[in-house]
Design an enzyme around this catalytic site. Structure first.
Site, PDB file in Angstrom:
ATOM      1  N   TYR A   1      -8.307  83.084 -29.754  1.00 52.53           N
ATOM      2  CA  TYR A   1      -7.122  82.815 -28.884  1.00 52.53           C
ATOM      3  C   TYR A   1      -6.051  83.715 -29.318  1.00 52.53           C
ATOM      4  O   TYR A   1      -5.290  84.278 -28.740  1.00 52.53           O
ATOM      5  CB  TYR A   1      -6.583  81.463 -28.910  1.00 52.53           C
ATOM      6  CG  TYR A   1      -7.517  80.469 -27.970  1.00 52.53           C
ATOM      7  CD1 TYR A   1      -7.182  80.516 -26.583  1.00 52.53           C
ATOM      8  CD2 TYR A   1      -8.422  79.734 -28.407  1.00 52.53           C
ATOM      9  CE1 TYR A   1      -7.740  79.852 -25.838  1.00 52.53           C
ATOM     10  CE2 TYR A   1      -9.452  79.004 -27.727  1.00 52.53           C
ATOM     11  CZ  TYR A   1      -8.918  78.989 -26.077  1.00 52.53           C
ATOM     12  OH  TYR A   1      -9.777  78.118 -25.354  1.00 52.53           O
TER      13      TYR A   1
ATOM     14  N   ASN B   1      -2.684  81.062 -24.187  1.00 53.12           N
ATOM     15  CA  ASN B   1      -2.686  80.530 -22.673  1.00 53.12           C
ATOM     16  C   ASN B   1      -1.346  80.668 -22.051  1.00 53.12           C
ATOM     17  O   ASN B   1      -1.190  81.188 -20.941  1.00 53.12           O
ATOM     18  CB  ASN B   1      -2.949  78.982 -22.657  1.00 53.12           C
ATOM     19  CG  ASN B   1      -4.494  78.769 -23.066  1.00 53.12           C
ATOM     20  OD1 ASN B   1      -5.336  79.491 -22.793  1.00 53.12           O
ATOM     21  ND2 ASN B   1      -4.640  77.667 -23.354  1.00 53.12           N
TER      22      ASN B   1
ATOM     23  N   HIS C   1      -5.086  75.134 -29.458  1.00 58.97           N
ATOM     24  CA  HIS C   1      -5.499  73.971 -29.605  1.00 58.97           C
ATOM     25  C   HIS C   1      -5.012  72.769 -30.476  1.00 58.97           C
ATOM     26  O   HIS C   1      -5.769  71.905 -30.910  1.00 58.97           O
ATOM     27  CB  HIS C   1      -7.135  73.786 -29.609  1.00 58.97           C
ATOM     28  CG  HIS C   1      -7.481  74.639 -28.283  1.00 58.97           C
ATOM     29  ND1 HIS C   1      -9.018  74.876 -28.143  1.00 58.97           N
ATOM     30  CD2 HIS C   1      -7.045  74.863 -27.221  1.00 58.97           C
ATOM     31  CE1 HIS C   1      -9.059  75.492 -27.053  1.00 58.97           C
ATOM     32  NE2 HIS C   1      -8.151  75.397 -26.328  1.00 58.97           N
TER      33      HIS C   1
END
Length: 602
Positions: free
Chosen positions: A167, A108, A158
């Site tokens: 990811y 992210n 996470h």
């Protein structure tokens, strides 16, 4: 896959004058990124992404998904408007990079930095470009907990989920692009070594026969029938692009790796086969073992790694994937866990797991991987060829507790279980295997072996009688420990790729393996033909010739030249003293052969 032309143009672009670095970045971006674009950007912004609007629903859509797609389209189509820039400034302020936590970590964080960089390119904003690149710093270094790359090769997202195949792939793609487009500009990324090392330490171990293993794909395992292939192709393309920012030797080796995965068609490149040996990643409770003709991977859980991840309505029945699920492949069955496996398998009977059969609701336990256990002893010891791996297991929303060990050898995985106890009021089972096949199963219960045609064999080591189930898609072998067991156990060996004859011979060979201990204190084996002794010490004590003063994992390998290696690890990672004693006769240099005790203190 990135074209040769794109790679050549990237190399040429590095030699061009960079009076306008934003023009150079934009040109390179157009070379490395492909796919459909949004043509009516302002129209989309007015309808669905208007400056000042109140973001509703998933944060990711507003800060990454939509702006990244629109900005990419803008750079590639020559957009010169201001409405998109106003919208991005509203929904993705620079403050999203202030702290490395929450939703601004790992993949992210890379996406957010990409959004801010593309925004800077469109606005020719040098300060914003510098801020975007500076924001990458936490991703480019090792972490000791939580999201990012760990020194043992683990990649976590996470907070509690091993994620190279999700990811991690997004992060690698994003960084490869940024390294490429920023080369030779004032914002070139210099701190690249951790990312370069991740190719072979974090990603390559989980690519097998052109597919990404499911145990590092988190909640995405059931999304697409060919999801494992898609992820592998994504990782391969990122590795090839990343090679443009690496040295010549690394670049050539990575191209060989990708060709060895079956994902590069280039006659000039020599394929590098997947290396045999063992990779253990205790920070992510994962292990991968490769031997001649087969490959296996192990998924566990701990106080740092969840049983499974569910979220956004996905993977709602992945409850027991972290309960010691043992995946294994042979060359004839590369898609064993594809083709609807997750949609059709019994979620209470995943191969290798020990579970309470208590019925669970969809999405049991906290979302996003926070289904942790209280136990720290998860991991083991490996010399890079063989391994001993242990898992102190607690059941998901269950009173189940068990001590599970796996010993990874040349042609077998020896599986031991002890101290299996539960108070759920339902049966507890250990699933020897659950293969997606219609193959014939040969059985000799008296001799203690089972053979699945074209797949491999199983040898029971403690006289137990596995139950057998078969339906249109699966053959299942499991051990029934009864309702509310107090101190149940098991001992069996998996023989991947073995013929029926080889399975029968292994069951009849009483000396090929010695189980030295199988209790809640120690689990240990000796394999004389390999000179191997391996033990998981759950408590201080003695197992065969090995004694440990504290919990640890020990692997001893005696070699034909009279030397030996001892590998010791504390999976709990607790800074306490540890003494390991190997009681073994040795030769001393005064030419006198006499019994000695070799003591190793760590």
């Amino acid at each position: 896959m990135l074209s040769r032309r794109a790679l050549l143009l990237l190399g040429a672009a590095a030699l061009l004058p960079a009076d306008d670095p934003f023009e150079l970045i934009g040109r390179r971006w157009r070379e490395v990124v492909s796919g459909p674009v949004v043509n009516d950007i302002d129209g989309y912004v007015r309808r669905s992404y208007a400056p000042g609007a109140d973001p509703e629903g998933n944060w990711w859509r507003w800060q990454i998904g939509v702006p990244k797609r629109l900005l990419d389209s803008a750079v590639r189509t020559g957009y010169r408007g201001s409405l998109l820039l106003e919208a991005v400034d509203h929904f993705v302020p620079e403050s999203v990079l202030d702290d490395y936590d929450g939703t601004s970590t790992g993949a992210n964080r890379v996406d957010l930095c990409t959004v801010l960089l593309l925004r800077a390119v469109l606005g020719a904003d040098r300060e914003r470009a510098a801020r975007a690149v500076a924001g990458l710093a936490p991703v480019l270094r090792y972490v000791t907990e939580g999201d990012g790359f760990h020194r043992d090769g683990s990649f976590i997202q996470h907070s509690w989920v091993p994620y190279p195949g999700g990811y991690g792939a997004v992060l690698l793609t994003g960084l490869a692009r940024l390294f490429a487009v920023l080369r030779g500009t004032p914002w070139e990324v210099a701190e690249r070594q951790v990312v370069h090392d991740s190719v072979e330490r974090s990603f390559a171990p989980f690519i097998h026969q052109g597919r990404c293993m499911d145990l590092v794909r988190g909640r995405s395992v059931g999304r697409h029938a060919d999801g494992a292939r898609r992820r592998a192709r994504e990782i391969a393309e990122a590795v090839l692009l990343l090679g443009e920012s690496a040295g010549a030797a690394e670049r050539a080796r990575w191209r060989g790796l990708v060709k060895g995965w079956g994902l590069l068609d280039d006659d000039r490149v020599t394929a590098i086969p997947e290396p045999t040996g063992h990779v253990l990643m205790p920070s992510s409770a994962r292990a991968v073992h490769r031997a001649e003709g087969w490959c296996a991977a192990l998924s566990m859980s701990s106080h740092l790694i969840g049983h499974y991840e569910h979220g956004n309505g996905e993977n709602l029945r992945g409850w027991h994937t972290g309960a010691g699920m043992l995946y294994w492949w042979t060359p004839d069955h590369p898609d064993q866990y594809a083709d609807g496996f997750w949609q059709s398998v019994d979620p209470y009977r995943l191969p290798g797991t020990t579970v309470s059969t208590r019925r669970l609701p969809d999405g049991a336990g906290p979302a996003w991987g926070q289904t942790l256990t209280p136990w720290r002893w998860v991991g083991g010891a490996t010399d890079g060829t063989y391994a001993t791996v242990g898992h102190h297991l607690s059941g998901l929303e269950s009173s189940l507790e068990a001590f599970k060990s796996w010993f990874f050898l040349d042609d077998a995985v020896v599986c031991l279980g002890a101290g299996i106890a539960c108070r759920d009021g339902v049966p507890v089972e250990t699933v020897v295997d659950n293969r997606r096949t219609g193959a014939a199963l040969a059985v000799d219960r008296r001799a203690g072996w089972f053979h699945l045609d074209g797949h491999g064999g199983y040898v029971v080591l403690d006289g137990a009688q596995p139950r057998i189930g078969r339906d249109a898609r699966y053959v299942t072998l499991w051990l029934d420990h009864g309702t509310d067991p107090v101190d149940a156990g098991y001992a069996y060996a998996l023989l991947p790729g073995a013929s029926e004859r080889a399975t029968r011979a292994r069951a009849a060979a009483s000396t090929w393996l010695h189980v030295l201990a199988n209790t809640t204190a120690q689990q240990a084996v000796a394999v004389p033909s390999l000179g191997l002794t391996a033990a998981n010490f759950w408590q201080p004590g003695t197992a065969g010739p090995l004694t440990a003063s504290a919990p640890c994992a020990v692997l001893v390998r005696e070699k034909g030249d009279g030397t030996a290696t001892l590998t010791v690890d504390d999976p709990r990672r607790e800074p306490t003293g540890l003494t390991v004693v190997w009681n073994r006769h040795v030769l001393v240099f005064d030419a006198l052969a006499e019994p000695r005790t070799v003591t190793l203190s760590v």
